[in-house]
Scaffold this motif. Structure first.
Motif, PDB file in Angstrom:
ATOM      1  N   LEU A   1      -7.909   9.250  -1.109  1.00  0.00           N
ATOM      2  CA  LEU A   1      -9.234   9.444  -0.519  1.00  0.00           C
ATOM      3  C   LEU A   1     -10.226   8.335  -0.814  1.00  0.00           C
ATOM      4  O   LEU A   1     -11.368   8.393  -0.364  1.00  0.00           O
ATOM      5  N   SER A   2      -9.832   7.295  -1.549  1.00  0.00           N
ATOM      6  CA  SER A   2     -10.825   6.285  -1.906  1.00  0.00           C
ATOM      7  C   SER A   2     -10.646   4.968  -1.154  1.00  0.00           C
ATOM      8  O   SER A   2     -11.255   3.984  -1.509  1.00  0.00           O
ATOM      9  N   THR A   3      -9.819   4.968  -0.120  1.00  0.00           N
ATOM     10  CA  THR A   3      -9.733   3.798   0.741  1.00  0.00           C
ATOM     11  C   THR A   3     -10.557   4.090   1.980  1.00  0.00           C
ATOM     12  O   THR A   3     -10.373   5.126   2.622  1.00  0.00           O
ATOM     13  N   LEU A   4     -11.464   3.197   2.299  1.00  0.00           N
ATOM     14  CA  LEU A   4     -12.374   3.405   3.422  1.00  0.00           C
ATOM     15  C   LEU A   4     -11.600   3.635   4.710  1.00  0.00           C
ATOM     16  O   LEU A   4     -10.657   2.900   5.017  1.00  0.00           O
ATOM     17  N   ALA A   5     -11.988   4.644   5.443  1.00  0.00           N
ATOM     18  CA  ALA A   5     -11.349   4.929   6.731  1.00  0.00           C
ATOM     19  C   ALA A   5     -11.377   3.668   7.586  1.00  0.00           C
ATOM     20  O   ALA A   5     -12.390   2.988   7.689  1.00  0.00           O
ATOM     21  N   GLY A   6     -10.231   3.351   8.170  1.00  0.00           N
ATOM     22  CA  GLY A   6     -10.144   2.165   9.019  1.00  0.00           C
ATOM     23  C   GLY A   6      -9.679   0.926   8.294  1.00  0.00           C
ATOM     24  O   GLY A   6      -9.242  -0.037   8.913  1.00  0.00           O
ATOM     25  N   ASP A   7      -9.750   0.912   6.956  1.00  0.00           N
ATOM     26  CA  ASP A   7      -9.298  -0.252   6.193  1.00  0.00           C
ATOM     27  C   ASP A   7      -7.786  -0.239   6.054  1.00  0.00           C
ATOM     28  O   ASP A   7      -7.153   0.818   6.076  1.00  0.00           O
ATOM     29  N   GLU A   8      -7.217  -1.430   5.861  1.00  0.00           N
ATOM     30  CA  GLU A   8      -5.790  -1.516   5.603  1.00  0.00           C
ATOM     31  C   GLU A   8      -5.475  -0.741   4.327  1.00  0.00           C
ATOM     32  O   GLU A   8      -6.192  -0.822   3.343  1.00  0.00           O
TER      33      GLU A   8
ATOM     34  N   LEU B   1      -5.058   5.983   3.741  1.00  0.00           N
ATOM     35  CA  LEU B   1      -4.041   7.030   3.761  1.00  0.00           C
ATOM     36  C   LEU B   1      -4.501   8.256   4.540  1.00  0.00           C
ATOM     37  O   LEU B   1      -4.062   9.366   4.282  1.00  0.00           O
ATOM     38  N   LEU B   2      -5.388   8.046   5.513  1.00  0.00           N
ATOM     39  CA  LEU B   2      -5.874   9.175   6.299  1.00  0.00           C
ATOM     40  C   LEU B   2      -4.751   9.836   7.087  1.00  0.00           C
ATOM     41  O   LEU B   2      -4.866  10.985   7.479  1.00  0.00           O
ATOM     42  N   GLY B   3      -3.648   9.120   7.304  1.00  0.00           N
ATOM     43  CA  GLY B   3      -2.547   9.674   8.078  1.00  0.00           C
ATOM     44  C   GLY B   3      -1.617  10.575   7.304  1.00  0.00           C
ATOM     45  O   GLY B   3      -0.674  11.123   7.871  1.00  0.00           O
ATOM     46  N   LEU B   4      -1.848  10.747   6.012  1.00  0.00           N
ATOM     47  CA  LEU B   4      -0.986  11.630   5.214  1.00  0.00           C
ATOM     48  C   LEU B   4      -1.038  13.058   5.732  1.00  0.00           C
ATOM     49  O   LEU B   4      -2.066  13.514   6.234  1.00  0.00           O
ATOM     50  N   ALA B   5       0.076  13.779   5.552  1.00  0.00           N
ATOM     51  CA  ALA B   5       0.104  15.192   5.921  1.00  0.00           C
ATOM     52  C   ALA B   5      -0.859  15.995   5.049  1.00  0.00           C
ATOM     53  O   ALA B   5      -1.483  16.948   5.507  1.00  0.00           O
TER      54      ALA B   5
ATOM     55  N   LEU C   1     -15.531   8.195  10.463  1.00  0.00           N
ATOM     56  CA  LEU C   1     -14.743   9.210  11.169  1.00  0.00           C
ATOM     57  C   LEU C   1     -15.561   9.946  12.212  1.00  0.00           C
ATOM     58  O   LEU C   1     -15.049  10.298  13.277  1.00  0.00           O
ATOM     59  N   GLU C   2     -16.839  10.186  11.923  1.00  0.00           N
ATOM     60  CA  GLU C   2     -17.682  10.884  12.894  1.00  0.00           C
ATOM     61  C   GLU C   2     -17.866  10.055  14.159  1.00  0.00           C
ATOM     62  O   GLU C   2     -18.038  10.593  15.246  1.00  0.00           O
ATOM     63  N   ALA C   3     -17.812   8.727  14.036  1.00  0.00           N
ATOM     64  CA  ALA C   3     -17.969   7.840  15.188  1.00  0.00           C
ATOM     65  C   ALA C   3     -16.624   7.505  15.840  1.00  0.00           C
ATOM     66  O   ALA C   3     -16.581   6.937  16.934  1.00  0.00           O
ATOM     67  N   ASP C   4     -15.523   7.852  15.191  1.00  0.00           N
ATOM     68  CA  ASP C   4     -14.177   7.517  15.661  1.00  0.00           C
ATOM     69  C   ASP C   4     -13.785   8.421  16.828  1.00  0.00           C
ATOM     70  O   ASP C   4     -13.975   9.626  16.757  1.00  0.00           O
ATOM     71  N   GLU C   5     -13.229   7.834  17.872  1.00  0.00           N
ATOM     72  CA  GLU C   5     -12.834   8.630  19.030  1.00  0.00           C
ATOM     73  C   GLU C   5     -11.322   8.793  19.129  1.00  0.00           C
ATOM     74  O   GLU C   5     -10.822   9.302  20.120  1.00  0.00           O
ATOM     75  N   THR C   6     -10.584   8.371  18.100  1.00  0.00           N
ATOM     76  CA  THR C   6      -9.126   8.454  18.145  1.00  0.00           C
ATOM     77  C   THR C   6      -8.613   9.770  17.594  1.00  0.00           C
ATOM     78  O   THR C   6      -7.421  10.028  17.646  1.00  0.00           O
ATOM     79  N   GLY C   7      -9.471  10.592  17.041  1.00  0.00           N
ATOM     80  CA  GLY C   7      -9.039  11.858  16.465  1.00  0.00           C
ATOM     81  C   GLY C   7      -8.620  11.756  15.008  1.00  0.00           C
ATOM     82  O   GLY C   7      -8.025  12.677  14.468  1.00  0.00           O
ATOM     83  N   ALA C   8      -8.926  10.617  14.359  1.00  0.00           N
ATOM     84  CA  ALA C   8      -8.609  10.476  12.936  1.00  0.00           C
ATOM     85  C   ALA C   8      -9.288  11.607  12.170  1.00  0.00           C
ATOM     86  O   ALA C   8     -10.379  12.050  12.528  1.00  0.00           O
ATOM     87  N   ARG C   9      -8.623  12.064  11.118  1.00  0.00           N
ATOM     88  CA  ARG C   9      -9.161  13.195  10.357  1.00  0.00           C
ATOM     89  C   ARG C   9      -8.814  13.032   8.889  1.00  0.00           C
ATOM     90  O   ARG C   9      -7.944  12.258   8.522  1.00  0.00           O
ATOM     91  N   TRP C  10      -9.514  13.809   8.076  1.00  0.00           N
ATOM     92  CA  TRP C  10      -9.178  13.853   6.668  1.00  0.00           C
ATOM     93  C   TRP C  10      -7.865  14.601   6.504  1.00  0.00           C
ATOM     94  O   TRP C  10      -7.613  15.570   7.208  1.00  0.00           O
ATOM     95  N   PRO C  11      -7.045  14.228   5.516  1.00  0.00           N
ATOM     96  CA  PRO C  11      -5.875  15.057   5.236  1.00  0.00           C
ATOM     97  C   PRO C  11      -6.319  16.352   4.550  1.00  0.00           C
ATOM     98  O   PRO C  11      -7.295  16.349   3.803  1.00  0.00           O
ATOM     99  N   PRO C  12      -5.627  17.470   4.809  1.00  0.00           N
ATOM    100  CA  PRO C  12      -5.975  18.702   4.105  1.00  0.00           C
ATOM    101  C   PRO C  12      -5.635  18.573   2.614  1.00  0.00           C
ATOM    102  O   PRO C  12      -4.792  17.759   2.229  1.00  0.00           O
ATOM    103  N   VAL C  13      -6.304  19.380   1.805  1.00  0.00           N
ATOM    104  CA  VAL C  13      -6.149  19.310   0.351  1.00  0.00           C
ATOM    105  C   VAL C  13      -5.816  20.705  -0.184  1.00  0.00           C
ATOM    106  O   VAL C  13      -6.386  21.707   0.255  1.00  0.00           O
ATOM    107  N   PHE C  14      -4.893  20.748  -1.150  1.00  0.00           N
ATOM    108  CA  PHE C  14      -4.578  21.981  -1.878  1.00  0.00           C
ATOM    109  C   PHE C  14      -4.890  21.725  -3.341  1.00  0.00           C
ATOM    110  O   PHE C  14      -4.480  20.701  -3.903  1.00  0.00           O
ATOM    111  N   MET C  15      -5.625  22.639  -3.956  1.00  0.00           N
ATOM    112  CA  MET C  15      -5.940  22.533  -5.381  1.00  0.00           C
ATOM    113  C   MET C  15      -5.678  23.880  -6.053  1.00  0.00           C
ATOM    114  O   MET C  15      -6.022  24.930  -5.509  1.00  0.00           O
ATOM    115  N   ALA C  16      -5.047  23.833  -7.224  1.00  0.00           N
ATOM    116  CA  ALA C  16      -4.829  25.043  -8.020  1.00  0.00           C
ATOM    117  C   ALA C  16      -5.198  24.733  -9.465  1.00  0.00           C
ATOM    118  O   ALA C  16      -5.048  23.602  -9.927  1.00  0.00           O
TER     119      ALA C  16
END
Length: 181
Positions: free
Chosen positions: A69-76, A79-83, A109-124
Protein backbone atom coordinates in the motif's frame (compact mmCIF):
# COMPACT_ATOMS: atom_id res chain seq x y z
CA UNK A 1 14.40 -4.23 21.57
CA UNK A 2 15.99 -7.68 22.02
CA UNK A 3 18.17 -6.62 24.94
CA UNK A 4 20.82 -5.30 22.57
CA UNK A 5 21.20 -8.69 20.89
CA UNK A 6 21.08 -8.86 17.09
CA UNK A 7 18.06 -10.62 15.69
CA UNK A 8 16.82 -11.21 12.15
CA UNK A 9 13.54 -9.41 11.54
CA UNK A 10 11.68 -7.79 8.65
CA UNK A 11 12.63 -4.27 9.79
CA UNK A 12 13.73 -2.53 12.97
CA UNK A 13 11.44 -1.56 15.82
CA UNK A 14 12.84 0.86 18.36
CA UNK A 15 9.65 0.93 20.40
CA UNK A 16 6.10 -0.37 20.41
CA UNK A 17 2.98 1.73 20.35
CA UNK A 18 0.46 3.21 17.99
CA UNK A 19 2.73 6.22 17.37
CA UNK A 20 6.09 4.40 17.33
CA UNK A 21 8.81 5.67 15.03
CA UNK A 22 8.87 3.84 11.71
CA UNK A 23 11.97 2.23 10.20
CA UNK A 24 11.23 3.59 6.72
CA UNK A 25 14.55 2.42 5.26
CA UNK A 26 14.07 -1.11 6.59
CA UNK A 27 10.49 -1.27 5.36
CA UNK A 28 11.49 -0.01 1.91
CA UNK A 29 14.27 -2.64 1.75
CA UNK A 30 11.82 -5.35 2.80
CA UNK A 31 9.35 -4.07 0.23
CA UNK A 32 11.95 -4.32 -2.52
CA UNK A 33 12.69 -7.93 -1.56
CA UNK A 34 8.98 -8.82 -1.46
CA UNK A 35 8.36 -7.12 -4.82
CA UNK A 36 11.31 -9.02 -6.33
CA UNK A 37 9.84 -12.29 -5.00
CA UNK A 38 6.45 -11.38 -6.51
CA UNK A 39 8.06 -10.56 -9.86
CA UNK A 40 9.87 -13.93 -9.86
CA UNK A 41 6.62 -15.68 -9.02
CA UNK A 42 4.84 -13.94 -11.88
CA UNK A 43 7.68 -14.58 -14.36
CA UNK A 44 8.61 -18.14 -13.35
CA UNK A 45 5.11 -19.47 -12.70
CA UNK A 46 3.08 -17.22 -15.00
CA UNK A 47 0.78 -16.23 -12.16
CA UNK A 48 -1.14 -13.03 -12.78
CA UNK A 49 -0.86 -10.39 -10.05
CA UNK A 50 -4.66 -10.42 -9.69
CA UNK A 51 -4.35 -13.97 -8.31
CA UNK A 52 -1.72 -13.12 -5.66
CA UNK A 53 -2.48 -12.37 -2.00
CA UNK A 54 0.32 -10.85 0.08
CA UNK A 55 0.26 -11.15 3.84
CA UNK A 56 1.86 -12.21 7.06
CA UNK A 57 1.74 -12.41 10.83
CA UNK A 58 3.11 -9.79 13.23
CA UNK A 59 6.00 -7.94 11.54
CA UNK A 60 5.26 -9.85 8.32
CA UNK A 61 1.73 -8.45 8.39
CA UNK A 62 2.97 -4.90 8.88
CA UNK A 63 5.57 -5.36 6.13
CA UNK A 64 2.89 -6.74 3.80
CA UNK A 65 0.55 -3.80 4.38
CA UNK A 66 3.40 -1.31 3.95
CA UNK A 67 4.73 -3.01 0.81
CA UNK A 68 1.37 -3.41 -0.91
CA UNK A 69 0.00 0.00 0.00
CA UNK A 70 2.92 2.43 0.08
CA UNK A 71 3.70 2.63 -3.62
CA UNK A 72 1.92 5.55 -5.24
CA UNK A 73 -0.90 4.46 -7.53
CA UNK A 74 0.33 4.61 -11.11
CA UNK A 75 4.02 4.34 -10.20
CA UNK A 76 6.18 1.47 -11.37
CA UNK A 77 6.05 -1.27 -8.79
CA UNK A 78 2.54 -0.38 -7.63
CA UNK A 79 0.77 -3.42 -6.23
CA UNK A 80 -2.78 -2.17 -6.74
CA UNK A 81 -3.39 -5.21 -8.95
CA UNK A 82 -3.00 -7.71 -6.10
CA UNK A 83 -5.99 -9.90 -5.28
CA UNK A 84 -5.66 -8.84 -1.64
CA UNK A 85 -3.51 -8.17 1.40
CA UNK A 86 -3.77 -9.70 4.87
CA UNK A 87 -2.29 -8.88 8.23
CA UNK A 88 -2.53 -10.99 11.39
CA UNK A 89 -1.67 -9.60 14.83
CA UNK A 90 -0.13 -6.48 13.37
CA UNK A 91 -0.49 -2.75 12.88
CA UNK A 92 0.96 0.18 10.96
CA UNK A 93 2.14 3.04 13.15
CA UNK A 94 0.40 6.40 12.82
CA UNK A 95 3.84 7.82 11.93
CA UNK A 96 4.14 5.60 8.84
CA UNK A 97 4.87 7.23 5.50
CA UNK A 98 2.30 4.77 4.10
CA UNK A 99 -0.57 7.01 5.20
CA UNK A 100 0.60 10.04 3.19
CA UNK A 101 1.19 7.85 0.14
CA UNK A 102 -2.31 6.41 0.47
CA UNK A 103 -3.79 9.91 0.64
CA UNK A 104 -1.99 10.87 -2.60
CA UNK A 105 -2.98 7.58 -4.24
CA UNK A 106 -6.63 8.11 -3.28
CA UNK A 107 -6.66 11.33 -5.32
CA UNK A 108 -5.08 9.52 -8.28
CA UNK A 109 -7.57 6.64 -8.11
CA UNK A 110 -10.54 8.98 -7.85
CA UNK A 111 -9.45 10.61 -11.13
CA UNK A 112 -8.57 7.27 -12.79
CA UNK A 113 -11.01 6.05 -15.43
CA UNK A 114 -9.52 2.57 -15.88
CA UNK A 115 -11.29 1.07 -12.88
CA UNK A 116 -8.13 0.72 -10.77
CA UNK A 117 -9.00 -0.05 -7.16
CA UNK A 118 -7.49 -0.73 -3.80
CA UNK A 119 -6.89 -4.39 -3.02
CA UNK A 120 -9.20 -5.74 -0.29
CA UNK A 121 -7.65 -6.26 3.15
CA UNK A 122 -8.19 -8.94 5.81
CA UNK A 123 -7.01 -8.31 9.36
CA UNK A 124 -7.29 -10.56 12.42
CA UNK A 125 -6.10 -9.95 15.97
CA UNK A 126 -6.32 -11.72 19.30
CA UNK A 127 -8.21 -9.79 21.96
CA UNK A 128 -5.57 -10.84 24.54
CA UNK A 129 -2.53 -9.88 22.43
CA UNK A 130 0.11 -8.78 24.95
CA UNK A 131 2.64 -7.63 22.34
CA UNK A 132 0.59 -5.62 19.85
CA UNK A 133 -2.53 -4.17 21.43
CA UNK A 134 -5.72 -4.99 19.51
CA UNK A 135 -6.55 -1.27 19.52
CA UNK A 136 -3.46 -0.61 17.36
CA UNK A 137 -4.66 -3.13 14.77
CA UNK A 138 -8.13 -1.65 14.89
CA UNK A 139 -6.71 1.87 14.41
CA UNK A 140 -4.91 0.60 11.29
CA UNK A 141 -8.18 -0.90 10.06
CA UNK A 142 -10.02 2.39 10.60
CA UNK A 143 -7.22 4.35 8.89
CA UNK A 144 -7.58 2.12 5.84
CA UNK A 145 -11.37 2.31 5.82
CA UNK A 146 -11.47 6.11 5.87
CA UNK A 147 -9.23 6.00 2.79
CA UNK A 148 -11.68 3.78 0.93
CA UNK A 149 -10.44 0.28 1.69
CA UNK A 150 -12.73 -2.67 2.23
CA UNK A 151 -11.32 -4.30 5.38
CA UNK A 152 -12.58 -7.57 6.79
CA UNK A 153 -11.73 -7.53 10.52
CA UNK A 154 -11.79 -10.30 13.10
CA UNK A 155 -11.06 -9.86 16.79
CA UNK A 156 -10.60 -13.41 18.07
CA UNK A 157 -11.57 -14.00 21.71
CA UNK A 158 -9.03 -15.47 24.15
CA UNK A 159 -6.16 -15.28 21.69
CA UNK A 160 -2.71 -13.78 22.36
CA UNK A 161 -0.11 -12.83 19.70
CA UNK A 162 -0.67 -15.78 17.38
CA UNK A 163 -2.93 -16.90 14.57
CA UNK A 164 -5.95 -18.76 15.87
CA UNK A 165 -8.09 -21.47 14.31
CA UNK A 166 -11.07 -19.20 13.66
CA UNK A 167 -8.89 -16.47 12.14
CA UNK A 168 -7.08 -18.95 9.91
CA UNK A 169 -10.37 -20.49 8.79
CA UNK A 170 -11.82 -17.06 7.99
CA UNK A 171 -8.59 -16.08 6.23
CA UNK A 172 -8.80 -19.16 4.00
CA UNK A 173 -12.43 -18.41 3.11
CA UNK A 174 -11.48 -14.75 2.44
CA UNK A 175 -8.54 -15.76 0.19
CA UNK A 176 -10.70 -18.20 -1.80
CA UNK A 177 -13.40 -15.56 -2.26
CA UNK A 178 -10.87 -12.85 -3.14
CA UNK A 179 -8.85 -14.61 -5.84
CA UNK A 180 -10.67 -14.49 -9.18
CA UNK A 181 -11.59 -17.77 -10.92
Amino acid sequence: MAGGMPQRVWFDRWSFGPDAKEDSAGLVETGRALRADLERLKADQGIDESRIVLGGNSMGGGASLFTALSTLAGDEGSLLGLAGVFSLSSWVTTQSSMWATLDKSKEILEADETGARWPPVFMAHGDQDGLIAPAWGEATKKGLEVRGFKVDWLLERGLDHEPGPLGLQKLLVWILSTIPE
